[in-house]
Design a protein around this motif. Structure first.
Motif, mmCIF file in Angstrom:
data_model
loop_
_atom_site.group_PDB
_atom_site.id
_atom_site.type_symbol
_atom_site.label_atom_id
_atom_site.label_comp_id
_atom_site.label_asym_id
_atom_site.label_seq_id
_atom_site.Cartn_x
_atom_site.Cartn_y
_atom_site.Cartn_z
ATOM 1 N N ASN A 626 26.592 53.317 42.986
ATOM 2 C CA ASN A 626 25.812 53.483 44.544
ATOM 3 C C ASN A 626 24.361 54.249 44.334
ATOM 4 O O ASN A 626 23.469 54.117 44.971
ATOM 5 C CB ASN A 626 26.489 54.153 45.428
ATOM 6 N N LEU A 627 24.427 55.025 43.153
ATOM 7 C CA LEU A 627 23.129 55.913 42.858
ATOM 8 C C LEU A 627 22.073 54.999 42.267
ATOM 9 O O LEU A 627 20.953 55.322 42.124
ATOM 10 C CB LEU A 627 23.554 57.007 41.992
ATOM 11 N N ASP A 628 22.761 53.810 41.550
ATOM 12 C CA ASP A 628 21.858 53.044 40.983
ATOM 13 C C ASP A 628 21.083 53.369 39.668
ATOM 14 O O ASP A 628 19.897 53.616 39.595
ATOM 15 C CB ASP A 628 20.660 52.501 41.749
ATOM 16 N N ARG A 629 21.943 54.383 38.801
ATOM 17 C CA ARG A 629 21.576 55.160 38.069
ATOM 18 C C ARG A 629 22.416 54.589 36.584
ATOM 19 O O ARG A 629 23.431 53.993 36.848
ATOM 20 C CB ARG A 629 21.704 56.695 37.953
ATOM 21 N N PRO A 630 21.742 54.453 35.420
ATOM 22 C CA PRO A 630 22.580 53.974 34.297
ATOM 23 C C PRO A 630 23.859 54.477 34.120
ATOM 24 O O PRO A 630 24.358 55.640 34.147
ATOM 25 C CB PRO A 630 21.626 54.456 33.176
ATOM 26 N N ILE A 631 24.658 53.444 33.637
ATOM 27 C CA ILE A 631 26.318 53.690 33.318
ATOM 28 C C ILE A 631 26.531 53.132 31.917
ATOM 29 O O ILE A 631 25.985 51.936 31.879
ATOM 30 C CB ILE A 631 27.167 53.120 34.261
ATOM 31 N N VAL A 632 27.057 53.660 31.137
ATOM 32 C CA VAL A 632 27.608 53.243 29.691
ATOM 33 C C VAL A 632 29.193 53.211 29.674
ATOM 34 O O VAL A 632 29.721 54.426 29.935
ATOM 35 C CB VAL A 632 26.669 54.198 28.664
ATOM 36 N N THR A 647 44.836 45.901 33.877
ATOM 37 C CA THR A 647 43.575 46.224 34.912
ATOM 38 C C THR A 647 43.417 44.451 35.586
ATOM 39 O O THR A 647 43.993 43.675 35.169
ATOM 40 C CB THR A 647 42.282 46.292 33.989
ATOM 41 N N TYR A 648 42.605 44.757 36.467
ATOM 42 C CA TYR A 648 42.345 43.515 37.512
ATOM 43 C C TYR A 648 41.121 42.590 37.182
ATOM 44 O O TYR A 648 41.057 41.394 37.515
ATOM 45 C CB TYR A 648 42.048 44.085 39.064
ATOM 46 N N PHE A 649 40.386 42.853 35.844
ATOM 47 C CA PHE A 649 39.552 42.151 35.611
ATOM 48 C C PHE A 649 38.823 42.818 34.071
ATOM 49 O O PHE A 649 39.374 43.994 34.101
ATOM 50 C CB PHE A 649 38.420 42.048 36.225
ATOM 51 N N ASP A 650 38.551 41.961 33.184
ATOM 52 C CA ASP A 650 37.851 42.430 31.937
ATOM 53 C C ASP A 650 36.752 43.127 32.244
ATOM 54 O O ASP A 650 35.692 42.188 32.496
ATOM 55 C CB ASP A 650 38.038 41.207 31.073
ATOM 56 N N LEU A 651 36.775 44.368 32.056
ATOM 57 C CA LEU A 651 35.542 45.291 32.566
ATOM 58 C C LEU A 651 34.264 44.816 31.571
ATOM 59 O O LEU A 651 33.158 44.979 31.696
ATOM 60 C CB LEU A 651 35.760 46.792 32.392
ATOM 61 N N ARG A 652 34.811 44.502 30.059
ATOM 62 C CA ARG A 652 33.706 44.270 29.114
ATOM 63 C C ARG A 652 32.912 42.843 29.338
ATOM 64 O O ARG A 652 31.952 42.616 29.090
ATOM 65 C CB ARG A 652 34.427 43.959 27.614
ATOM 66 N N ALA A 653 33.571 42.184 30.200
ATOM 67 C CA ALA A 653 32.859 40.715 30.404
ATOM 68 C C ALA A 653 31.721 40.943 31.645
ATOM 69 O O ALA A 653 30.953 40.405 32.027
ATOM 70 C CB ALA A 653 34.096 39.663 31.072
ATOM 71 N N CYS A 654 31.976 42.069 32.580
ATOM 72 C CA CYS A 654 31.180 42.059 33.785
ATOM 73 C C CYS A 654 31.109 43.630 34.120
ATOM 74 O O CYS A 654 31.460 44.283 34.843
ATOM 75 C CB CYS A 654 31.694 41.578 35.307
ATOM 76 N N PRO A 655 30.366 44.264 33.171
ATOM 77 C CA PRO A 655 30.582 45.946 33.335
ATOM 78 C C PRO A 655 29.226 46.274 34.211
ATOM 79 O O PRO A 655 28.393 45.588 34.213
ATOM 80 C CB PRO A 655 30.330 46.170 31.725
ATOM 81 N N PRO A 656 29.148 47.709 34.378
ATOM 82 C CA PRO A 656 27.880 47.981 35.239
ATOM 83 C C PRO A 656 27.067 48.523 34.150
ATOM 84 O O PRO A 656 25.848 49.010 34.919
ATOM 85 C CB PRO A 656 28.521 49.335 35.804
ATOM 86 N N GLY A 657 27.096 48.342 33.105
ATOM 87 C CA GLY A 657 25.809 48.708 32.188
ATOM 88 C C GLY A 657 26.199 48.502 30.691
ATOM 89 O O GLY A 657 27.010 47.520 30.561
ATOM 90 N N ARG A 684 23.714 46.534 36.245
ATOM 91 C CA ARG A 684 24.162 47.161 36.963
ATOM 92 C C ARG A 684 24.025 46.510 38.453
ATOM 93 O O ARG A 684 24.573 46.810 39.296
ATOM 94 C CB ARG A 684 23.257 48.503 36.841
ATOM 95 N N THR A 685 22.865 45.835 38.466
ATOM 96 C CA THR A 685 22.316 45.232 39.558
ATOM 97 C C THR A 685 23.492 44.192 40.108
ATOM 98 O O THR A 685 23.943 44.071 41.511
ATOM 99 C CB THR A 685 21.202 44.293 39.464
ATOM 100 N N ALA A 686 24.060 43.266 39.270
ATOM 101 C CA ALA A 686 25.392 42.456 39.490
ATOM 102 C C ALA A 686 26.494 43.016 39.923
ATOM 103 O O ALA A 686 27.251 42.816 40.813
ATOM 104 C CB ALA A 686 25.570 41.556 38.229
ATOM 105 N N PHE A 687 27.057 44.308 39.320
ATOM 106 C CA PHE A 687 28.022 45.050 39.424
ATOM 107 C C PHE A 687 27.787 45.942 40.967
ATOM 108 O O PHE A 687 28.702 45.729 41.709
ATOM 109 C CB PHE A 687 27.882 46.230 38.435
ATOM 110 N N ARG A 688 26.728 46.354 41.250
ATOM 111 C CA ARG A 688 26.373 46.772 42.646
ATOM 112 C C ARG A 688 26.750 45.803 43.932
ATOM 113 O O ARG A 688 27.058 46.102 44.764
ATOM 114 C CB ARG A 688 25.025 47.322 42.862
#
Length: 752
Positions: A626-632, A647-657, A684-688
């Motif tokens: 929500n801060l729109d700052r980088p996430i690794v 897990t409910y989805f593969d985080l590696r396929a749609c990560p926030p960064g 990050r944009t897609a994740f948000r």
């Protein structure tokens, strides 16, 4: 030469052998050879080995011409081994996912020790999984590698061969071999640990030790249990041949006597008519190997007396007397507790008959850890919009200082606590209240939750015993039936909550109130928080916040943070935030650029103070976005985490960064600037867009107006993502030291 030689002897295990061998072949670490030894098994075990060997060249099948027993079958496997390290696996047990990778990493980290001891868990036919009760001995804290004299507690861990990795050169140099007979692990493991010049530990369950209903060798009735005497003679002969090991005789003597008494007292091991003979032999061994001054713990004194005097009848009588004494001692304490508990429950039942107070709200968060999270944000907005409603906070005494002065402090288990639960109209929590809570007509219970679910939750843990542990799903559903409202931050959460917590509640997809702060805070607020934390001016502050690992007993970071800071240089600072379930900080070092913030009461403030987030699978990433700052995302153990928790989805396929899969990759991402490059921004944009649709800064207001003020219409509309203006990251190019200004323009725009 492979890294590992995994030796699996097989005899009459056709029902389990395929699963055991596949647990090795399916490891993510593939530099191995699997030596499967058919100990002239009369069932299909040999055929199973050959069938798998035809499909995988890493399998070396070994067929013995006669049945030689477990120990000698292992010796036959060692004759064919070429790996750097030897591992042994019983053919009805399995390696856990990612085990070999974890072992390889720990061997590298500790300088290739002679022996690496890892953990195991017993798995039962009922589906129950129980971790080794002495797993605390496997902590990775302290110097490593070490010698046994520095960590003698390792001898408390079950003396088996299959919870260790052995450097083959060390085993061959010392000439270690397995003897014949039952209890063959005993004269192997004690000498190996005593002779090893370097030992290391791995605090991770690497083997699932199957507890079979029937067919376990040591659980069968046989005179072969008398082999234990020869095995301990071999152990003491090894010590006698090496004078430098004489210090271990008292320890070995105590372990020997404990082992003898265990075999004798376990039902079904010794044949009828042989028990007296076993005790006489045990007494003879006691006298032969007795060490003067060998101290016996009070709790085992009776068992040692059984062996020393071969006094079976006396032992049974004394054991009965001790059991009665212990019960009487516990009875007195139990009576006092029961009396107090009974009086409090009587008080509670009386309060339940009194009217509900419409202007009273009780809050709690994280099992009494004080004012925080979504309940805290709702309470603050309630004071603003409905000051006529009095509030109280349930918090342990150690957390009373976090409760605002406008709210009453309630200590769990007190009369005032039970009065509040009985009389307050509004009950707000981000976990469940006491299971004894009687939800009465007129009360409203708000379950705020405390994160967007990536990992499995609720009923989805029924087939995840490592994560569910001893969860009572019936009690869980009884608590769900008390909920009136459940908060959700996005459609993903709404769908998960309604499936894994099925109930008649109403879901409020309003966003998480705790995230309102991200839209309201100013740059001055951020500067004040950074100054209070001691973050050096002009540096880039990285918040490192890993989540809890269900497959580990003790939690530790897999990132060498000091090395990371050395590589990145003085322009970076790391804030370390341990999960609330951790029992130790993430780093022992504490300096101007490595700051432990685990005890800080507000994780939201830490997010505001940072320029970027490093996490693994923590739900904090959904809030931080929500801060729109980088996430690794640091996903070095995804397979193990997925296997244990799900897990409910593969985080590696749609990560926030950007995603790092190793420590070197993680350092490279920050050193090259890809942590805030164009690819990171796109992800990050897609994740948000997927997860941050409701967190617009007015979630708490929507909750208060709807639930507390009854305003079902005209609630604040959700501000579109494109129109939101979260407070910017503090360390922009203008704030960096002079020598780093202009750095942003020079950084690559995309990670390869």
């Amino acid at each position: 030469m492979p890294r590992f030689s995994v030796i699996v002897p097989a005899y009459k295990v056709q029902a389990y052998l395929h699963e055991s061998l596949q647990s090795v072949l399916r490891q993510s670490f593939t530099d191995l050879e699997l030596i499967a030894v058919d100990d002239c098994s009369p069932d299909a075990s040999g055929d199973i080995i050959d069938e798998l060997a035809a499909t995988d060249a890493r399998i070396k099948p070994v067929h013995l011409k006669e049945n030689v027993g477990l120990g000698r079958a292992r010796n036959a496997g060692m004759e064919h081994a070429t790996g750097d390290y030897l591992l042994f696996l019983d053919s009805d047990d399995t390696l856990t996912p990612g085990a070999l990778q974890a072992i390889a990493d720990r061997l590298k980290e500790t300088g290739s020790p002679d022996v690496l001891v890892h953990d195991y868990a017993r798995t039962y036919w009922t589906g129950e999984t129980v971790r080794n009760q002495h797993s605390a001995q496997l902590t990775e804290e302290g110097e490593a590698p070490f010698q046994l004299a520095e960590r003698p507690g390792l001898l408390k861990v079950l003396m088996v061969v299959w919870n260790k990795a052995y450097r083959r050169e060390f085993i061959e140099r010392e000439g270690f071999l397995f003897p014949p007979g039952y209890y063959e692990d005993t004269p192997w493991t004690y000498p190996v640990l005593m002779a090893a010049e370097t030992i290391a530990t791995l605090d991770r369950v690497c083997v699932h030790y199957r507890q079979r209903r029937q067919g376990n060798i040591l659980g069968t009735t046989s005179r072969k249990h008398f082999d234990i005497f020869d095995q301990y003679d071999r152990v003491f002969a090894f010590v006698d041949a090496r004078p430098e090991l004489a210090r271990w005789r008292p320890v070995l003597f105590r372990r020997m006597v404990d082992h003898y008494s265990t075999v004798f007292t376990r039902r079904g091991r010794l044949p009828r008519g042989s028990r007296a003979e076993f005790l006489r032999k045990a007494r003879a061994q006691y006298r032969r190997h007795h060490v003067k001054g060998a101290q016996v713990q009070p709790r085992t004194r009776l068992r040692h007396g059984l062996v020393k005097f071969a006094a079976h009848r006396t032992y049974r009588a004394l054991w009965a007397v001790r059991a009665v004494k212990n019960r009487l001692g516990g009875l007195t304490t139990g009576i006092r507790r029961a009396l107090r508990g009974g009086l409090l429950q009587l008080h509670y039942r009386i309060q339940l008959r009194l009217p509900v107070r419409d202007n009273y709200a009780v809050f709690s968060a994280y099992w009494g850890r004080g004012h925080s999270c979504n309940p805290g944000a709702i309470a603050e907005k309630l004071h603003e919009l409905a000051p006529q409603i009095r509030t109280a906070w349930i918090a342990e005494s150690a957390h009373h200082h976090t409760v605002p002065t406008a709210s009453r402090k309630l200590t769990p288990g007190t009369a005032a606590y039970w009065t509040a639960l009985a009389r307050a109209k509004y009950l707000v929590n981000n976990v469940n209240f006491d299971r004894r809570l009687k939800k009465r007509p007129g009360q409203v219970l708000i379950q705020t939750q405390h994160g967007t679910p990536l990992k499995h939750m609720g009923l989805d843990l029924q087939d995840r015993p490592a994560a569910a542990r001893d969860m009572d799903f019936g009690a869980l559903m009884a608590n769900v039936d008390k909920w009136d409202y459940v908060l959700s931050a996005n459609r993903h959460s709404t769908l998960i909550w309604e499936r894994v917590f099925p109930g008649s509640y109403k879901t409020l997809e309003y966003g998480y109130p705790r995230n309102d702060l991200f839209q309201r805070a100013t740059s001055k607020d951020v500067a004040r928080i950074r100054e209070g934390l001691g973050i050096p001016r002009g540096t880039v502050a990285i918040l490192y916040a890993p989540t809890y690992r269900d497959y580990r007993r003790t939690q530790r970071t897999s990132v060498d943070l000091e090395r990371m800071l050395r590589a990145l240089g003085p322009r970076f600072t790391v804030l370390t935030r341990a999960h609330h379930s951790y029992d130790a900080p993430l780093s022992r070092a504490d300096s101007a650029r490595l700051i432990d913030v685990s005890d800080h009461p507000s994780v939201e403030s830490l997010c505001l103070a940072s320029d970027a987030l490093i996490t693994d699978y923590s739900s904090l990433m959904f809030d931080y976005a929500n801060l729109d700052r980088p996430i690794v995302v640091y996903a070095d153990d995804w397979e193990a985490y997925e296997a244990a928790r799900g897990t409910y989805f593969d985080l590696r396929a749609c990560p926030p960064g950007t995603v790092a899969r190793s420590e070197d990759e993680l350092i490279d991402i920050f050193a090259t600037g890809h942590w805030r490059g164009s690819r990171s921004t796109q992800l990050r944009t897609a994740f948000r867009e997927r997860f941050c649709g409701c967190d617009d800064g007015r979630a708490a207001e929507r909750v208060v107006r709807h639930v507390f003020l009854g305003e079902s219409a005209g609630l604040p509309a959700v501000v579109p993502l494109a129109e939101r203006r979260p407070v910017p990251a503090p360390a922009t190019g203008d704030h960096l030291p002079e020598q780093y200004q202009g750095l942003t323009a020079l950084l690559p725009s995309e990670h390869p």
